[in-house]
Design a protein around this motif. Structure first.
Motif, PDB file in Angstrom:
ATOM      1  N   VAL A 192      -8.189   8.660   1.302  1.00 15.19           N
ATOM      2  CA  VAL A 192      -8.053   8.599   2.575  1.00 15.19           C
ATOM      3  C   VAL A 192      -9.121   8.407   3.346  1.00 15.19           C
ATOM      4  N   SER A 193     -10.054   9.493   3.345  1.00 15.31           N
ATOM      5  CA  SER A 193     -11.371   9.342   4.069  1.00 15.31           C
ATOM      6  C   SER A 193     -12.206   8.163   4.084  1.00 15.31           C
ATOM      7  N   GLU A 194     -12.376   7.602   3.009  1.00 10.57           N
ATOM      8  CA  GLU A 194     -12.876   6.321   2.608  1.00 10.57           C
ATOM      9  C   GLU A 194     -12.065   5.199   3.328  1.00 10.57           C
TER      10      GLU A 194
ATOM     11  N   ARG B 156       0.984  -1.101  -0.011  1.00  2.72           N
ATOM     12  CA  ARG B 156       0.067  -0.084   0.021  1.00  2.72           C
ATOM     13  C   ARG B 156       1.009   1.182  -0.195  1.00  2.72           C
ATOM     14  N   ALA B 157       0.383   2.126  -0.860  1.00  2.00           N
ATOM     15  CA  ALA B 157       1.251   3.552  -0.960  1.00  2.00           C
ATOM     16  C   ALA B 157       0.477   4.524  -0.673  1.00  2.00           C
ATOM     17  N   LEU B 158       0.729   5.860   0.294  1.00  2.46           N
ATOM     18  CA  LEU B 158       0.024   6.969   0.574  1.00  2.46           C
ATOM     19  C   LEU B 158       0.664   7.969  -0.153  1.00  2.46           C
ATOM     20  N   ILE B 159       0.023   8.618  -1.162  1.00  2.30           N
ATOM     21  CA  ILE B 159       0.304   9.801  -2.084  1.00  2.30           C
ATOM     22  C   ILE B 159      -0.313  10.952  -1.740  1.00  2.30           C
TER      23      ILE B 159
ATOM     24  N   GLY C 206      -6.643  17.084  -3.647  1.00  5.73           N
ATOM     25  CA  GLY C 206      -6.413  17.418  -4.983  1.00  5.73           C
ATOM     26  C   GLY C 206      -5.626  16.375  -5.816  1.00  5.73           C
ATOM     27  N   THR C 207      -4.801  15.780  -4.853  1.00  2.88           N
ATOM     28  CA  THR C 207      -3.836  14.610  -5.480  1.00  2.88           C
ATOM     29  C   THR C 207      -4.736  13.427  -5.773  1.00  2.88           C
ATOM     30  N   TYR C 208      -5.769  13.112  -4.916  1.00  2.00           N
ATOM     31  CA  TYR C 208      -6.614  11.900  -5.262  1.00  2.00           C
ATOM     32  C   TYR C 208      -7.488  12.422  -6.534  1.00  2.00           C
ATOM     33  N   GLN C 209      -7.914  13.753  -6.687  1.00  2.00           N
ATOM     34  CA  GLN C 209      -8.765  13.787  -7.725  1.00  2.00           C
ATOM     35  C   GLN C 209      -8.068  13.898  -9.218  1.00  2.00           C
TER      36      GLN C 209
ATOM     37  N   GLU D 134      -1.669  -0.654  -3.869  1.00  2.00           N
ATOM     38  CA  GLU D 134      -2.762  -0.134  -3.441  1.00  2.00           C
ATOM     39  C   GLU D 134      -2.563   1.431  -3.268  1.00  2.00           C
ATOM     40  N   ILE D 135      -3.231   2.411  -4.038  1.00  2.00           N
ATOM     41  CA  ILE D 135      -2.839   3.662  -3.941  1.00  2.00           C
ATOM     42  C   ILE D 135      -3.929   4.318  -2.796  1.00  2.00           C
ATOM     43  N   LEU D 136      -3.449   5.024  -1.838  1.00  2.00           N
ATOM     44  CA  LEU D 136      -4.341   6.001  -1.013  1.00  2.00           C
ATOM     45  C   LEU D 136      -3.756   7.461  -1.339  1.00  2.00           C
ATOM     46  N   SER D 137      -4.883   8.318  -1.284  1.00  2.00           N
ATOM     47  CA  SER D 137      -4.508   9.676  -1.505  1.00  2.00           C
ATOM     48  C   SER D 137      -5.680  10.578  -1.015  1.00  2.00           C
ATOM     49  N   THR D 138      -5.175  12.053  -1.111  1.00  2.00           N
ATOM     50  CA  THR D 138      -6.122  12.973  -0.567  1.00  2.00           C
ATOM     51  C   THR D 138      -6.545  14.158  -1.408  1.00  2.00           C
TER      52      THR D 138
END
Length: 510
Positions: free
Chosen positions: A47-49, A2-5, A32-35, A26-30
Protein backbone atom coordinates in the motif's frame (compact mmCIF):
# COMPACT_ATOMS: atom_id res chain seq x y z
CA UNK A 1 -9.76 -4.56 -11.26
CA UNK A 2 -8.05 -3.96 -7.95
CA UNK A 3 -8.38 -5.65 -4.54
CA UNK A 4 -7.07 -4.50 -1.18
CA UNK A 5 -6.30 -7.29 1.28
CA UNK A 6 -5.26 -6.58 4.88
CA UNK A 7 -6.19 -9.21 7.46
CA UNK A 8 -5.27 -10.21 10.98
CA UNK A 9 -6.78 -13.68 10.65
CA UNK A 10 -4.72 -15.01 7.75
CA UNK A 11 -6.35 -18.44 7.39
CA UNK A 12 -7.10 -19.05 3.72
CA UNK A 13 -5.97 -15.61 2.58
CA UNK A 14 -3.17 -16.88 0.31
CA UNK A 15 -5.56 -19.13 -1.62
CA UNK A 16 -8.11 -16.32 -1.80
CA UNK A 17 -5.52 -13.84 -3.13
CA UNK A 18 -4.33 -16.34 -5.72
CA UNK A 19 -7.93 -16.85 -6.83
CA UNK A 20 -8.39 -13.09 -7.21
CA UNK A 21 -5.12 -12.76 -9.09
CA UNK A 22 -6.26 -15.52 -11.43
CA UNK A 23 -9.33 -13.45 -12.19
CA UNK A 24 -7.19 -10.48 -13.16
CA UNK A 25 -7.21 -8.50 -9.91
CA UNK A 26 -4.23 -6.36 -8.96
CA UNK A 27 -3.56 -7.06 -5.28
CA UNK A 28 -2.76 -4.29 -2.78
CA UNK A 29 -1.74 -5.26 0.71
CA UNK A 30 -0.11 -4.11 3.95
CA UNK A 31 2.35 -5.28 6.57
CA UNK A 32 2.25 -8.93 7.54
CA UNK A 33 -0.40 -9.76 4.95
CA UNK A 34 1.74 -8.32 2.17
CA UNK A 35 4.76 -10.30 3.32
CA UNK A 36 2.76 -13.53 3.53
CA UNK A 37 1.34 -13.08 0.05
CA UNK A 38 4.76 -12.21 -1.39
CA UNK A 39 6.36 -15.24 0.29
CA UNK A 40 3.72 -17.45 -1.32
CA UNK A 41 4.13 -16.17 -4.83
CA UNK A 42 1.34 -13.61 -5.00
CA UNK A 43 2.40 -10.51 -6.95
CA UNK A 44 1.06 -8.02 -4.42
CA UNK A 45 1.80 -4.29 -4.27
CA UNK A 46 2.44 -2.77 -0.87
CA UNK A 47 0.00 0.00 0.00
CA UNK A 48 2.78 2.46 0.85
CA UNK A 49 4.22 1.93 -2.65
CA UNK A 50 0.81 2.41 -4.22
CA UNK A 51 0.05 5.64 -2.33
CA UNK A 52 3.67 6.88 -2.44
CA UNK A 53 3.20 7.63 1.25
CA UNK A 54 5.17 5.72 3.89
CA UNK A 55 3.65 4.02 6.91
CA UNK A 56 3.89 6.43 9.84
CA UNK A 57 3.74 6.42 13.62
CA UNK A 58 4.62 2.74 14.07
CA UNK A 59 2.02 1.68 11.53
CA UNK A 60 -0.82 3.69 13.04
CA UNK A 61 -1.19 5.49 9.71
CA UNK A 62 -0.85 3.50 6.52
CA UNK A 63 -4.20 3.08 4.75
CA UNK A 64 -5.68 6.43 5.85
CA UNK A 65 -5.01 8.04 2.48
CA UNK A 66 -7.16 9.58 -0.31
CA UNK A 67 -5.85 7.06 -2.86
CA UNK A 68 -7.19 4.28 -0.64
CA UNK A 69 -10.46 5.75 0.60
CA UNK A 70 -11.07 7.70 -2.57
CA UNK A 71 -10.55 4.54 -4.59
CA UNK A 72 -13.04 2.72 -2.39
CA UNK A 73 -15.67 5.44 -1.98
CA UNK A 74 -16.12 7.17 -5.32
CA UNK A 75 -19.32 6.24 -7.12
CA UNK A 76 -18.48 4.67 -10.46
CA UNK A 77 -21.70 5.78 -12.17
CA UNK A 78 -21.39 9.41 -11.02
CA UNK A 79 -19.66 11.52 -13.71
CA UNK A 80 -18.54 14.11 -11.16
CA UNK A 81 -16.98 11.43 -8.96
CA UNK A 82 -15.32 9.79 -11.96
CA UNK A 83 -13.88 13.15 -13.09
CA UNK A 84 -12.44 13.88 -9.64
CA UNK A 85 -10.92 10.42 -9.46
CA UNK A 86 -9.24 11.00 -12.80
CA UNK A 87 -8.08 14.52 -11.82
CA UNK A 88 -6.41 13.29 -8.64
CA UNK A 89 -5.14 10.03 -10.14
CA UNK A 90 -7.22 7.87 -7.86
CA UNK A 91 -7.70 4.37 -9.19
CA UNK A 92 -10.73 2.32 -8.24
CA UNK A 93 -10.50 -0.37 -5.55
CA UNK A 94 -13.19 -2.89 -6.38
CA UNK A 95 -12.82 -5.39 -3.55
CA UNK A 96 -11.76 -4.92 0.08
CA UNK A 97 -10.87 -7.91 2.25
CA UNK A 98 -10.26 -6.87 5.85
CA UNK A 99 -10.62 -8.37 9.30
CA UNK A 100 -9.53 -6.47 12.35
CA UNK A 101 -6.70 -6.45 14.88
CA UNK A 102 -7.17 -9.27 17.43
CA UNK A 103 -8.43 -7.14 20.33
CA UNK A 104 -10.27 -10.04 21.98
CA UNK A 105 -7.22 -12.29 21.85
CA UNK A 106 -5.07 -9.49 23.23
CA UNK A 107 -7.22 -8.80 26.31
CA UNK A 108 -7.38 -12.55 26.95
CA UNK A 109 -3.59 -12.77 26.83
CA UNK A 110 -2.39 -9.65 28.65
CA UNK A 111 -3.41 -6.89 31.03
CA UNK A 112 -0.76 -4.53 29.62
CA UNK A 113 -2.83 -1.48 28.73
CA UNK A 114 -0.27 -0.04 26.32
CA UNK A 115 -0.28 -3.28 24.31
CA UNK A 116 -4.06 -3.42 24.44
CA UNK A 117 -4.32 0.12 23.05
CA UNK A 118 -2.00 -0.76 20.16
CA UNK A 119 -4.32 -3.63 19.25
CA UNK A 120 -7.24 -1.31 18.62
CA UNK A 121 -7.60 -1.20 14.85
CA UNK A 122 -8.11 2.20 13.19
CA UNK A 123 -7.43 1.80 9.49
CA UNK A 124 -9.24 -1.55 9.28
CA UNK A 125 -12.66 -0.36 10.48
CA UNK A 126 -12.32 2.76 8.31
CA UNK A 127 -11.75 0.67 5.19
CA UNK A 128 -14.54 -1.73 6.08
CA UNK A 129 -17.01 1.10 6.62
CA UNK A 130 -15.95 2.85 3.41
CA UNK A 131 -16.32 -0.29 1.34
CA UNK A 132 -19.63 -1.18 2.99
CA UNK A 133 -20.99 2.30 2.27
CA UNK A 134 -20.12 1.90 -1.40
CA UNK A 135 -21.22 -1.76 -1.55
CA UNK A 136 -22.91 -1.25 -4.93
CA UNK A 137 -19.45 -0.80 -6.48
CA UNK A 138 -17.14 -2.51 -3.99
CA UNK A 139 -17.26 -6.04 -2.59
CA UNK A 140 -16.45 -6.03 1.14
CA UNK A 141 -15.29 -9.31 2.71
CA UNK A 142 -14.81 -9.56 6.49
CA UNK A 143 -15.46 -13.27 7.04
CA UNK A 144 -12.92 -15.90 5.98
CA UNK A 145 -15.81 -18.34 5.47
CA UNK A 146 -16.99 -16.21 2.54
CA UNK A 147 -13.79 -16.53 0.47
CA UNK A 148 -14.91 -19.49 -1.63
CA UNK A 149 -18.35 -18.08 -2.33
CA UNK A 150 -16.92 -14.70 -3.36
CA UNK A 151 -14.56 -16.35 -5.84
CA UNK A 152 -17.38 -18.48 -7.21
CA UNK A 153 -19.61 -15.43 -7.66
CA UNK A 154 -16.84 -13.51 -9.41
CA UNK A 155 -16.05 -16.40 -11.75
CA UNK A 156 -19.70 -16.79 -12.72
CA UNK A 157 -20.32 -13.03 -12.87
CA UNK A 158 -23.17 -13.47 -10.36
CA UNK A 159 -22.15 -11.07 -7.58
CA UNK A 160 -25.53 -9.35 -7.80
CA UNK A 161 -26.92 -6.60 -5.59
CA UNK A 162 -28.44 -9.06 -3.12
CA UNK A 163 -25.08 -10.73 -2.57
CA UNK A 164 -23.28 -7.40 -2.25
CA UNK A 165 -25.87 -6.22 0.25
CA UNK A 166 -25.44 -9.35 2.38
CA UNK A 167 -21.68 -8.73 2.54
CA UNK A 168 -22.34 -5.08 3.47
CA UNK A 169 -24.58 -6.06 6.38
CA UNK A 170 -22.01 -8.55 7.62
CA UNK A 171 -19.33 -5.84 7.41
CA UNK A 172 -21.26 -3.42 9.61
CA UNK A 173 -21.98 -6.25 12.05
CA UNK A 174 -18.23 -6.88 12.14
CA UNK A 175 -17.26 -3.29 12.96
CA UNK A 176 -20.19 -2.78 15.33
CA UNK A 177 -19.35 -5.84 17.42
CA UNK A 178 -15.67 -4.86 17.39
CA UNK A 179 -16.37 -1.37 18.73
CA UNK A 180 -18.88 -2.78 21.24
CA UNK A 181 -16.22 -5.19 22.54
CA UNK A 182 -13.74 -2.33 23.03
CA UNK A 183 -16.29 -0.11 24.77
CA UNK A 184 -17.44 -2.93 27.06
CA UNK A 185 -13.83 -3.77 27.93
CA UNK A 186 -12.99 -0.16 28.78
CA UNK A 187 -16.08 0.14 30.96
CA UNK A 188 -15.28 -3.12 32.70
CA UNK A 189 -11.71 -2.00 33.34
CA UNK A 190 -12.45 1.55 34.47
CA UNK A 191 -16.16 1.72 35.42
CA UNK A 192 -16.84 -1.60 37.09
CA UNK A 193 -18.67 -2.88 34.02
CA UNK A 194 -21.47 -0.32 34.29
CA UNK A 195 -20.70 2.48 31.84
CA UNK A 196 -23.10 4.98 30.33
CA UNK A 197 -23.63 2.57 27.44
CA UNK A 198 -23.93 -1.22 27.51
CA UNK A 199 -23.58 -3.28 24.35
CA UNK A 200 -24.89 -6.81 24.11
CA UNK A 201 -23.85 -8.63 20.94
CA UNK A 202 -24.24 -12.21 19.84
CA UNK A 203 -23.79 -14.38 16.78
CA UNK A 204 -26.77 -16.26 15.37
CA UNK A 205 -26.53 -20.01 15.80
CA UNK A 206 -29.84 -20.93 14.21
CA UNK A 207 -33.34 -19.63 13.55
CA UNK A 208 -36.04 -21.38 15.56
CA UNK A 209 -39.29 -22.43 13.87
CA UNK A 210 -40.95 -19.70 15.91
CA UNK A 211 -40.62 -17.94 19.27
CA UNK A 212 -42.55 -18.66 22.46
CA UNK A 213 -45.70 -18.86 20.32
CA UNK A 214 -46.25 -19.69 16.64
CA UNK A 215 -46.98 -16.09 15.68
CA UNK A 216 -43.56 -14.92 16.96
CA UNK A 217 -40.23 -15.20 15.12
CA UNK A 218 -37.20 -16.41 17.07
CA UNK A 219 -33.52 -17.32 16.91
CA UNK A 220 -30.67 -18.43 19.17
CA UNK A 221 -27.64 -16.15 19.45
CA UNK A 222 -24.42 -17.06 21.23
CA UNK A 223 -21.58 -15.37 23.10
CA UNK A 224 -18.00 -16.51 22.46
CA UNK A 225 -18.96 -19.46 20.19
CA UNK A 226 -20.37 -21.37 23.19
CA UNK A 227 -23.18 -23.17 21.38
CA UNK A 228 -21.15 -23.73 18.22
CA UNK A 229 -18.62 -25.61 20.32
CA UNK A 230 -20.90 -27.19 22.95
CA UNK A 231 -24.27 -27.96 21.40
CA UNK A 232 -24.97 -30.62 18.78
CA UNK A 233 -28.38 -31.82 17.65
CA UNK A 234 -28.50 -35.62 17.41
CA UNK A 235 -32.25 -35.86 16.97
CA UNK A 236 -34.74 -33.08 16.30
CA UNK A 237 -34.58 -29.32 16.14
CA UNK A 238 -34.44 -27.09 19.22
CA UNK A 239 -37.31 -24.65 19.55
CA UNK A 240 -37.19 -21.26 21.28
CA UNK A 241 -38.82 -22.72 24.39
CA UNK A 242 -36.57 -25.77 24.29
CA UNK A 243 -33.48 -23.57 24.57
CA UNK A 244 -34.72 -21.76 27.69
CA UNK A 245 -35.83 -25.04 29.28
CA UNK A 246 -32.49 -26.67 28.46
CA UNK A 247 -30.75 -23.76 30.13
CA UNK A 248 -32.69 -24.27 33.36
CA UNK A 249 -31.99 -28.00 33.46
CA UNK A 250 -28.35 -27.62 32.49
CA UNK A 251 -27.66 -24.96 35.14
CA UNK A 252 -28.90 -27.35 37.82
CA UNK A 253 -27.22 -30.51 36.50
CA UNK A 254 -23.85 -28.71 36.28
CA UNK A 255 -23.99 -27.29 39.81
CA UNK A 256 -22.39 -30.33 41.44
CA UNK A 257 -19.14 -30.81 39.55
CA UNK A 258 -18.69 -34.31 38.19
CA UNK A 259 -21.42 -35.88 40.32
CA UNK A 260 -23.87 -38.16 38.43
CA UNK A 261 -26.63 -35.57 38.60
CA UNK A 262 -29.88 -35.71 36.66
CA UNK A 263 -32.19 -32.70 36.50
CA UNK A 264 -35.74 -32.77 35.15
CA UNK A 265 -37.28 -29.39 34.36
CA UNK A 266 -40.59 -28.10 33.07
CA UNK A 267 -40.86 -24.51 31.90
CA UNK A 268 -37.30 -23.93 33.15
CA UNK A 269 -38.17 -24.90 36.75
CA UNK A 270 -37.01 -28.12 38.44
CA UNK A 271 -39.61 -30.85 38.90
CA UNK A 272 -37.08 -33.59 39.64
CA UNK A 273 -33.46 -33.83 40.72
CA UNK A 274 -31.21 -36.45 42.24
CA UNK A 275 -27.59 -37.42 42.75
CA UNK A 276 -27.21 -41.15 43.35
CA UNK A 277 -24.41 -43.64 42.73
CA UNK A 278 -25.00 -43.66 38.97
CA UNK A 279 -27.06 -41.83 36.37
CA UNK A 280 -29.68 -44.59 36.08
CA UNK A 281 -30.45 -44.40 39.79
CA UNK A 282 -30.33 -40.60 39.72
CA UNK A 283 -32.92 -40.43 36.94
CA UNK A 284 -35.17 -43.02 38.62
CA UNK A 285 -35.17 -41.07 41.89
CA UNK A 286 -35.51 -37.68 40.18
CA UNK A 287 -38.61 -38.85 38.35
CA UNK A 288 -40.39 -39.75 41.60
CA UNK A 289 -40.63 -36.12 42.70
CA UNK A 290 -43.17 -35.14 40.03
CA UNK A 291 -43.65 -37.64 37.19
CA UNK A 292 -46.73 -35.77 35.98
CA UNK A 293 -44.79 -32.55 35.31
CA UNK A 294 -41.86 -34.54 33.95
CA UNK A 295 -44.08 -35.69 31.07
CA UNK A 296 -43.05 -33.58 28.08
CA UNK A 297 -40.22 -32.02 30.09
CA UNK A 298 -36.48 -31.57 29.69
CA UNK A 299 -33.89 -33.90 31.21
CA UNK A 300 -30.25 -32.88 31.69
CA UNK A 301 -27.80 -35.73 32.25
CA UNK A 302 -24.38 -34.92 33.67
CA UNK A 303 -22.66 -37.79 31.89
CA UNK A 304 -23.43 -40.42 29.26
CA UNK A 305 -26.89 -41.36 28.04
CA UNK A 306 -26.41 -45.10 27.43
CA UNK A 307 -28.82 -47.78 26.29
CA UNK A 308 -29.91 -48.84 29.79
CA UNK A 309 -30.78 -45.30 30.82
CA UNK A 310 -32.42 -44.59 27.45
CA UNK A 311 -34.70 -47.62 27.87
CA UNK A 312 -35.77 -46.37 31.30
CA UNK A 313 -36.40 -42.83 30.07
CA UNK A 314 -38.25 -44.22 27.05
CA UNK A 315 -41.09 -45.31 29.38
CA UNK A 316 -42.58 -41.80 29.41
CA UNK A 317 -42.63 -38.99 26.87
CA UNK A 318 -39.71 -36.63 27.40
CA UNK A 319 -39.55 -33.82 24.87
CA UNK A 320 -35.89 -32.87 25.23
CA UNK A 321 -32.78 -34.67 26.47
CA UNK A 322 -29.47 -32.86 26.87
CA UNK A 323 -26.55 -35.11 27.83
CA UNK A 324 -22.81 -34.67 28.01
CA UNK A 325 -22.58 -37.48 25.46
CA UNK A 326 -24.87 -40.07 23.92
CA UNK A 327 -24.11 -43.59 22.72
CA UNK A 328 -25.30 -44.84 19.34
CA UNK A 329 -27.26 -47.57 21.12
CA UNK A 330 -29.12 -44.98 23.21
CA UNK A 331 -29.97 -42.99 20.10
CA UNK A 332 -31.35 -46.14 18.48
CA UNK A 333 -33.69 -46.66 21.44
CA UNK A 334 -35.34 -43.36 20.58
CA UNK A 335 -35.66 -44.02 16.86
CA UNK A 336 -39.40 -44.59 17.32
CA UNK A 337 -40.00 -41.44 19.40
CA UNK A 338 -40.54 -38.85 16.70
CA UNK A 339 -41.24 -35.98 19.10
CA UNK A 340 -38.27 -36.53 21.42
CA UNK A 341 -35.30 -34.28 20.73
CA UNK A 342 -31.79 -35.25 21.80
CA UNK A 343 -28.81 -32.91 22.10
CA UNK A 344 -25.27 -33.40 23.32
CA UNK A 345 -22.20 -31.37 24.19
CA UNK A 346 -19.86 -34.21 23.19
CA UNK A 347 -17.95 -33.96 26.47
CA UNK A 348 -17.43 -36.17 29.51
CA UNK A 349 -19.62 -33.98 31.69
CA UNK A 350 -22.01 -31.13 30.95
CA UNK A 351 -20.41 -27.70 30.73
CA UNK A 352 -21.70 -24.16 31.11
CA UNK A 353 -20.38 -20.88 29.81
CA UNK A 354 -20.60 -19.06 33.17
CA UNK A 355 -21.14 -15.64 31.61
CA UNK A 356 -20.21 -12.89 34.04
CA UNK A 357 -23.39 -10.90 33.42
CA UNK A 358 -27.13 -11.30 33.23
CA UNK A 359 -29.83 -9.13 31.69
CA UNK A 360 -33.57 -9.06 31.16
CA UNK A 361 -35.73 -7.11 28.77
CA UNK A 362 -38.35 -4.79 30.20
CA UNK A 363 -40.63 -2.59 28.15
CA UNK A 364 -38.51 0.32 26.93
CA UNK A 365 -35.11 -1.10 27.84
CA UNK A 366 -33.37 -3.79 29.86
CA UNK A 367 -31.95 -4.30 33.31
CA UNK A 368 -28.39 -5.52 33.53
CA UNK A 369 -26.54 -7.05 36.45
CA UNK A 370 -23.63 -9.17 37.56
CA UNK A 371 -24.61 -12.81 37.34
CA UNK A 372 -25.71 -14.59 40.51
CA UNK A 373 -23.29 -17.43 41.18
CA UNK A 374 -24.02 -19.96 43.92
CA UNK A 375 -20.74 -20.68 45.66
CA UNK A 376 -19.99 -24.23 46.80
CA UNK A 377 -19.21 -23.13 50.36
CA UNK A 378 -22.33 -21.09 51.11
CA UNK A 379 -23.97 -23.82 53.18
CA UNK A 380 -20.64 -25.00 54.57
CA UNK A 381 -20.05 -21.51 55.96
CA UNK A 382 -23.65 -21.00 57.09
CA UNK A 383 -24.36 -20.25 60.74
CA UNK A 384 -26.35 -22.73 62.79
CA UNK A 385 -28.91 -20.64 64.73
CA UNK A 386 -30.72 -23.46 66.53
CA UNK A 387 -29.99 -25.85 69.36
CA UNK A 388 -29.98 -28.82 67.04
CA UNK A 389 -27.40 -29.15 64.24
CA UNK A 390 -27.44 -31.35 61.15
CA UNK A 391 -25.48 -34.57 60.71
CA UNK A 392 -23.03 -34.91 57.83
CA UNK A 393 -25.54 -36.85 55.72
CA UNK A 394 -28.24 -34.28 56.46
CA UNK A 395 -25.82 -31.53 55.57
CA UNK A 396 -25.45 -32.98 52.06
CA UNK A 397 -29.20 -32.71 51.58
CA UNK A 398 -29.07 -29.09 52.76
CA UNK A 399 -26.39 -28.28 50.19
CA UNK A 400 -28.40 -29.85 47.36
CA UNK A 401 -31.63 -28.18 48.46
CA UNK A 402 -29.90 -24.79 48.63
CA UNK A 403 -28.58 -24.98 45.06
CA UNK A 404 -31.89 -26.21 43.70
CA UNK A 405 -33.68 -23.33 45.46
CA UNK A 406 -31.22 -20.78 44.06
CA UNK A 407 -32.00 -21.98 40.52
CA UNK A 408 -35.79 -22.02 40.96
CA UNK A 409 -38.21 -19.15 40.36
CA UNK A 410 -39.02 -17.13 43.48
CA UNK A 411 -40.84 -17.53 45.80
CA UNK A 412 -39.76 -21.11 46.24
CA UNK A 413 -39.17 -23.81 48.82
CA UNK A 414 -37.29 -27.04 48.13
CA UNK A 415 -37.43 -30.35 50.03
CA UNK A 416 -34.56 -32.84 49.58
CA UNK A 417 -34.14 -36.28 51.14
CA UNK A 418 -31.29 -38.72 50.57
CA UNK A 419 -29.84 -36.53 47.81
CA UNK A 420 -33.12 -36.45 45.88
CA UNK A 421 -35.68 -33.71 45.36
CA UNK A 422 -38.92 -34.91 46.99
CA UNK A 423 -41.07 -31.78 46.88
CA UNK A 424 -40.87 -28.29 45.45
CA UNK A 425 -43.03 -25.19 45.31
CA UNK A 426 -42.01 -22.33 43.03
CA UNK A 427 -43.06 -19.08 41.45
CA UNK A 428 -45.59 -18.28 44.18
CA UNK A 429 -46.58 -14.84 45.42
CA UNK A 430 -46.03 -15.92 49.02
CA UNK A 431 -43.55 -18.31 50.57
CA UNK A 432 -46.12 -20.07 52.70
CA UNK A 433 -48.17 -20.81 49.56
CA UNK A 434 -45.07 -22.34 48.01
CA UNK A 435 -44.62 -24.51 51.11
CA UNK A 436 -48.25 -25.63 51.05
CA UNK A 437 -48.17 -26.38 47.31
CA UNK A 438 -45.02 -28.48 47.64
CA UNK A 439 -46.37 -30.48 50.58
CA UNK A 440 -49.74 -31.03 48.89
CA UNK A 441 -48.14 -32.42 45.74
CA UNK A 442 -45.84 -34.71 47.74
CA UNK A 443 -48.84 -36.07 49.62
CA UNK A 444 -50.77 -36.61 46.38
CA UNK A 445 -47.84 -38.65 45.05
CA UNK A 446 -47.49 -40.62 48.27
CA UNK A 447 -43.94 -39.40 48.89
CA UNK A 448 -42.47 -39.67 52.36
CA UNK A 449 -40.67 -36.41 53.07
CA UNK A 450 -40.16 -36.93 56.80
CA UNK A 451 -36.59 -36.26 57.87
CA UNK A 452 -35.87 -34.17 54.79
CA UNK A 453 -34.00 -30.89 54.36
CA UNK A 454 -35.84 -27.70 53.45
CA UNK A 455 -34.30 -24.73 51.61
CA UNK A 456 -35.72 -21.32 50.87
CA UNK A 457 -33.92 -18.93 48.51
CA UNK A 458 -34.97 -15.95 50.67
CA UNK A 459 -35.82 -15.50 54.34
CA UNK A 460 -39.01 -16.76 55.97
CA UNK A 461 -40.97 -13.67 56.96
CA UNK A 462 -43.17 -15.59 59.44
CA UNK A 463 -43.02 -18.86 61.35
CA UNK A 464 -46.00 -20.34 59.43
CA UNK A 465 -43.77 -22.05 56.85
CA UNK A 466 -41.75 -23.63 59.67
CA UNK A 467 -44.92 -24.99 61.27
CA UNK A 468 -45.99 -26.49 57.92
CA UNK A 469 -42.53 -28.04 57.55
CA UNK A 470 -42.85 -29.62 60.99
CA UNK A 471 -46.16 -31.23 60.04
CA UNK A 472 -44.42 -33.25 57.32
CA UNK A 473 -41.33 -34.10 59.37
CA UNK A 474 -38.71 -31.64 58.07
CA UNK A 475 -35.61 -31.87 60.30
CA UNK A 476 -33.20 -29.37 58.72
CA UNK A 477 -33.66 -25.94 57.16
CA UNK A 478 -31.34 -23.59 55.29
CA UNK A 479 -32.28 -20.02 54.44
CA UNK A 480 -30.57 -16.62 54.13
CA UNK A 481 -32.00 -15.13 57.33
CA UNK A 482 -32.43 -11.40 57.69
CA UNK A 483 -36.13 -11.08 58.51
CA UNK A 484 -37.26 -8.73 61.28
CA UNK A 485 -38.97 -11.86 62.68
CA UNK A 486 -35.92 -14.11 62.59
CA UNK A 487 -36.24 -14.66 66.32
CA UNK A 488 -39.78 -16.01 65.88
CA UNK A 489 -38.67 -18.29 63.06
CA UNK A 490 -35.70 -19.61 65.07
CA UNK A 491 -37.94 -20.17 68.08
CA UNK A 492 -40.33 -22.20 65.92
CA UNK A 493 -37.46 -24.35 64.65
CA UNK A 494 -36.26 -24.99 68.20
CA UNK A 495 -39.79 -25.88 69.33
CA UNK A 496 -39.92 -28.51 66.62
CA UNK A 497 -36.36 -29.75 67.27
CA UNK A 498 -35.16 -28.69 63.81
CA UNK A 499 -31.70 -27.57 62.77
CA UNK A 500 -31.69 -24.21 60.98
CA UNK A 501 -28.82 -22.53 59.15
CA UNK A 502 -28.52 -18.93 57.96
CA UNK A 503 -26.31 -18.38 54.90
CA UNK A 504 -26.59 -14.59 54.86
CA UNK A 505 -26.97 -14.77 51.06
CA UNK A 506 -30.22 -14.40 49.13
CA UNK A 507 -30.78 -15.93 45.69
CA UNK A 508 -33.90 -14.42 44.18
CA UNK A 509 -34.63 -15.61 40.64
CA UNK A 510 -37.36 -13.51 38.99
Amino acid sequence: MRALISVSDKDGVVEFAKGLAGLGFEILSTGGTYQLLKDNGVAAVEVSEYTKSPEMFEGRVKTLHPKIHGGILYKRDDSSHAAQAKEFEIGGIDLVCVNLYPFKATIARTNDFAEIIENIDIGGPAMVRSAAKNFADVLIITDILDYDEVLEKLRSNSADMGFRRSLMIKAYEHTASYDAMIANYMNERFNGGFGDKKFITGTKVFTTRYGENPHQKGALYEFENFFSQNFKALKGEASFNNTTDINGALMLATSFGEAPAVAICKHANPCGFAIKSNLFESYTEALKCDPISAYGGVVAINGTLDRELALKMHEIFIEVIIAANVTDEALEVYSDKKRTKIFTQESKFLVRSDDKFDFKHIDGGFVYQERDFIQDDEVKNAKCVTTRSASSAEFTDLEIAWKVAALTKSNCVVYVKNSSLVAIGMGMTSRVDAARAAVAKARDLGLDISGCALASEAFFPFRDSIDIANEVGVKNIVQPGGSIRDDDVIAAANEHDMAMYFTGIRHFLH
